[in-house]
Design an enzyme around this catalytic site. Structure first.
Site, PDB file in Angstrom:
ATOM      1  CG  ASP A  11     -23.976 -24.557  18.176  1.00  0.00           C
ATOM      2  OD1 ASP A  11     -23.362 -24.062  19.137  1.00  0.00           O
ATOM      3  OD2 ASP A  11     -23.789 -24.201  16.995  1.00  0.00           O
ATOM      4  CG  ASP A  50     -22.532 -18.174  18.495  1.00  0.00           C
ATOM      5  OD1 ASP A  50     -23.179 -17.135  18.311  1.00  0.00           O
ATOM      6  OD2 ASP A  50     -21.969 -18.448  19.568  1.00  0.00           O
TER       7      ASP A  50
HETATM    8  C1  XBP Z   1     -19.325 -20.434  19.105  1.00  0.00           C
HETATM    9  C2  XBP Z   1     -18.212 -19.723  19.700  1.00  0.00           C
HETATM   10  C3  XBP Z   1     -18.395 -18.466  20.402  1.00  0.00           C
HETATM   11  C4  XBP Z   1     -18.614 -17.199  19.609  1.00  0.00           C
HETATM   12  C5  XBP Z   1     -18.242 -15.994  20.430  1.00  0.00           C
HETATM   13  O1  XBP Z   1     -20.057 -21.075  20.086  1.00  0.00           O
HETATM   14  O2  XBP Z   1     -17.106 -20.205  19.666  1.00  0.00           O
HETATM   15  O3  XBP Z   1     -17.208 -18.298  21.073  1.00  0.00           O
HETATM   16  O4  XBP Z   1     -17.815 -17.210  18.441  1.00  0.00           O
HETATM   17  O5  XBP Z   1     -18.785 -15.981  21.672  1.00  0.00           O
HETATM   18  P1  XBP Z   1     -21.283 -22.092  19.755  1.00  0.00           P
HETATM   19  P2  XBP Z   1     -17.982 -15.451  22.961  1.00  0.00           P
HETATM   20  O6  XBP Z   1     -21.295 -22.404  18.292  1.00  0.00           O
HETATM   21  O7  XBP Z   1     -20.977 -23.280  20.629  1.00  0.00           O
HETATM   22  O8  XBP Z   1     -22.521 -21.382  20.220  1.00  0.00           O
HETATM   23  O9  XBP Z   1     -17.190 -14.272  22.525  1.00  0.00           O
HETATM   24  O10 XBP Z   1     -19.036 -15.086  23.961  1.00  0.00           O
HETATM   25  O11 XBP Z   1     -17.102 -16.565  23.454  1.00  0.00           O
HETATM   26 MG    MG Z   2     -21.971 -23.265  16.278  1.00  0.00          MG
END
Ligand code: XBP
Ligand code: MG
Length: 228
Positions: free
Chosen positions: A11, A13
């Site tokens: 993953d 973020d």
């Molecule tokens: C986490 C998310 C993302 C970010 C913002 O995704 O929900 O939406 O918060 O990104 P992951 P965007 O943990 O799966 O990487 O504004 O581009 O949607």
């Molecule tokens: Mg995440």
């Protein structure tokens, strides 16, 4: 060795880097200000809003909560899209100025997996531009790393995590079975997405989700360096 499969799917973020608190959150607030919107999210509010994956979807859900009915019009949707694009541009600027680094152990872990002949990939519901900015400005700024064998981002799927679509797509693109992979996630939505795709999951505790319980996880660690 807990990462005992041929493919490790990361993953983004919260897992590869702590991008939410130092990246997305301030970028959202700056974008709101630029668009003359009175919305401001503090850390606590953002922590709650993170249960909605996808920045665009997060803004729509918030609008609903505060009774901003204008988002339901065609021009309102266009405006939210523009704010989201601007948020992502501001996020990229933050990365460019070196504000965010990969989490402890990430680079060493990918290097180790590569040396063991394993494949690594990226399965995220963030925008592709955000992944590219992180790769270019934070991850490979000072280190060379083998490129991920698969990259699935928010635009690639109709349904974001906790739906398994992103993970199923990654397995299909790689031509492997769920049993050949392990996912590394930091959130409950991510864990549920990987599990629903049949992939065993390791959770790394992160700033926003670290306090949660993850009973379905194969293992929960505090840092990626614990997996070295
Ligand atoms: C986490 C998310 C993302 C970010 C913002 O995704 O929900 O939406 O918060 O990104 P992951 P965007 O943990 O799966 O990487 O504004 O581009 O949607
Ligand atoms: Mg995440």
């Amino acid at each position: 060795m807990v990462l005992d499969r041929s493919t490790i799917l990361f993953d983004v973020d919260g897992t590869i880097a702590e991008t939410e608190g130092d990246g997305h959150l301030p970028a959202f607030n700056e974008a709101f200000q630029e668009f003359d919107l009175p919305w401001r999210w503090n850390t606590q509010a953002y922590g709650e809003l993170l249960s909605i994956t996808g920045g665009f979807e997060r803004m729509l859900a918030y609008a609903q909560r505060v009774g901003a009915d204008w988002v339901h019009t065609e021009s309102g949707q266009k405006k939210v899209r523009s704010i989201h694009q601007r948020k992502n541009a501001l996020y990229a600027q933050r990365l460019e100025s070196g504000l965010i680094a990969p989490r402890a152990g990430f680079v060493a872990l990918v290097q180790k997996l590569h040396a063991q002949g394993k494949t690594w990939g990226v399965v995220t519901t963030t925008s592709a531009a955000n992944w590219q900015a992180l790769w270019q400005h934070a991850i490979t700024r000072s280190t060379q790393l083998p490129e991920p064998a698969v990259i699935i981002c928010g635009e690639d799927v109709a349904r974001k995590k906790p739906d398994p679509e992103a993970y199923v797509l990654a397995l299909n693109r790689l031509g492997i079975a769920a049993a050949d992979a392990i996912a590394i996630e930091d959130s409950r939505n991510g864990l549920l997405a990987a599990q629903a795709a049949g992939i065993d999951t390791v959770v790394v505790r992160s700033r926003f989700f670290g306090h949660q319980e993850f009973p379905e996880a194969r293992l929960v660690v505090n840092e990626l360096s614990d997996l070295l």
